[in-house]
Design a protein around this motif. Structure first.
Motif, PDB file in Angstrom:
ATOM      1  N   ARG A 188       0.835  -1.203   0.000  1.00 56.02           N
ATOM      2  CA  ARG A 188       0.000   0.000   0.000  1.00 56.02           C
ATOM      3  C   ARG A 188       0.872   1.255   0.000  1.00 56.02           C
ATOM      4  O   ARG A 188       0.569   2.242  -0.690  1.00 56.02           O
ATOM      5  CB  ARG A 188      -0.910  -0.008   1.233  1.00 56.02           C
ATOM      6  N   ARG A 231       2.287   1.782  -3.437  1.00 57.96           N
ATOM      7  CA  ARG A 231       1.269   2.349  -4.334  1.00 57.96           C
ATOM      8  C   ARG A 231       1.073   3.832  -4.064  1.00 57.96           C
ATOM      9  O   ARG A 231       0.872   4.629  -4.989  1.00 57.96           O
ATOM     10  CB  ARG A 231      -0.054   1.594  -4.160  1.00 57.96           C
ATOM     11  N   SER A 280       3.932   5.620  -5.661  1.00 65.04           N
ATOM     12  CA  SER A 280       3.759   5.633  -7.113  1.00 65.04           C
ATOM     13  C   SER A 280       2.711   6.676  -7.517  1.00 65.04           C
ATOM     14  O   SER A 280       2.873   7.382  -8.518  1.00 65.04           O
ATOM     15  CB  SER A 280       3.345   4.245  -7.612  1.00 65.04           C
ATOM     16  N   SER A 281       1.640   6.749  -6.725  1.00 62.19           N
ATOM     17  CA  SER A 281       0.609   7.742  -7.018  1.00 62.19           C
ATOM     18  C   SER A 281       1.154   9.159  -6.897  1.00 62.19           C
ATOM     19  O   SER A 281       0.843  10.039  -7.714  1.00 62.19           O
ATOM     20  CB  SER A 281      -0.580   7.542  -6.067  1.00 62.19           C
TER      21      SER A 281
END
Length: 365
Positions: free
Chosen positions: A187, A190, A193-194
């Motif tokens: 998580r 991610r 990355s976002s």
């Protein structure tokens, strides 16, 4: 006896040397400045031409030497007057030029609060005004840069700290459930990355290099797909998602980019909506304009936030953590993408949080 010379950076020596050159004329205020000398030289050149023409005229018209001498002596007050006028005209020009030079050196030294203070109705005044505008914009850019670095470093700190703690726990064998720790690490990756994707898209928007692959698409269907994507988050918060559309609305737009905007708005609405509440998506078309509204039952947007809501790295809440988004780029990116579609985005008055997007049905190419 030896003397110790303190070494200084080359930039400081350059600035000091340049400021010394610029201050040279100012340090000789008792004498005539360079502009004054140029004014005087120009006036004397004109008078010299006038004297030569007078001499030629007196020779041609056979004027006797007595009259010629009187005419020559009459030119002496004119020469003195020219010198006085040159000094008077050059003094304010030289003063304002020195102010511009001083402001330029202050800005070069890092003082972005420096201004020329020159107000004139000529080209020098226009140059001073443009200089002040330039420095103001530089100050704005510097403020945004500092805010960007502060925001990014703050938003990176939380996931990196969580990743470090999880890695150390697994490495030391103290993690009671390694699979759960790995899921948490996924998580955080991610989230990072976002954040990187948001920064990359934001860079494209502000540089004007964002590219749209426009096709005919159903705005109602696009909103429904976005709602399905964020539905797991809504179920965690026990938030009900509703779609209200009186008819199918077909627009000419970039589906992935516009879908990203709708997902971001829904994600933001769900995170700020109370538990067991409703997030409503309304789609309408009036003439050649399609409107999409995302409405939640939260507290809405604070009044002082509305003025700069679409500026980058701006958030309605002071807490900056991954539970409420990252970097404060959501509304800024939404505005950039919608603007690229020749549309507008705005905040509604409430109650609750309302974000409204208006898009042309057919984009002018």
């Amino acid at each position: 006896m030896s003397r110790t010379v303190r070494d200084e950076p080359a930039t400081e020596r350059t600035l000091r040397a340049e400021s010394g050159e610029l201050a040279g004329p100012a340090s000789r205020t008792r004498g005539m400045n360079r502009l004054g000398r140029r004014f005087l030289a120009a006036n004397l050149a004109v008078l010299g031409v006038a004297i030569m023409m007078l001499a030629i005229a007196t020779q041609t018209m056979l004027i006797d030497n007595h009259v010629r001498t009187k005419l020559m002596w009459a030119l002496i007050p004119a020469v003195l007057a020219a010198a006085g006028v040159a000094m008077l005209l050059a003094r304010p020009v030289a003063r304002d030029a020195k102010r511009i030079c001083a402001a330029a050196m202050a800005v070069a030294a890092g003082d972005l609060s420096a201004r020329t203070g020159v107000q004139r109705n000529d080209e020098l005044g226009e140059a001073a005004a443009m200089f002040d505008v330039m420095v103001t914009r530089l100050g704005t850019i510097e403020t945004e840069r500092s805010l960007m670095l502060s925001s990014i470093s703050h938003d990176l700190r939380t996931p990196l700290a969580a990743l470090r703690a999880a890695v150390e726990a697994i490495r030391d064998g103290v993690a009671p459930d390694p699979d759960l720790y790995l899921a948490g690490m996924e998580r955080q990756v991610r989230a990072l990355s976002s954040l990187v994707d948001d920064m990359q898209l934001h860079t494209k928007i502000i540089s004007g290099t964002i590219e749209l692959q426009r096709t005919k698409l159903d705005l109602t269907e696009l909103a429904d797909e976005a709602m399905e994507t964020v539905r797991p988050l809504a179920e965690q918060r026990r938030v009900k998602l509703l779609l209200e559309a009186d008819r199918r609305v077909t627009i000419d737009a970039d589906g992935p980019q516009l879908g990203r905007v709708v997902r971001n708005l829904l994600d933001n609405a769900i995170r700020h909506a109370p538990d067991d509440s409703v997030v409503l998506v309304q789609i309408h078309r009036v003439a050649d304009v399609a409107t999409l509204r995302v409405i939640d039952e939260g507290e809405g947007f604070p009044a002082d936030f509305r003025e700069h809501a679409f500026e980058p790295f701006t958030r309605a809440d002071e807490a900056r953590d991954l539970r409420t988004g990252t970097a404060g780029l959501g509304l800024s990116i939404a505005k950039g993408i919608v603007t690229a579609h020749q549309g507008t985005v705005s905040l509604g008055e409430g109650p609750g949080g309302i974000v409204e997007i208006s898009l042309p049905v057919q984009i002018a190419r």
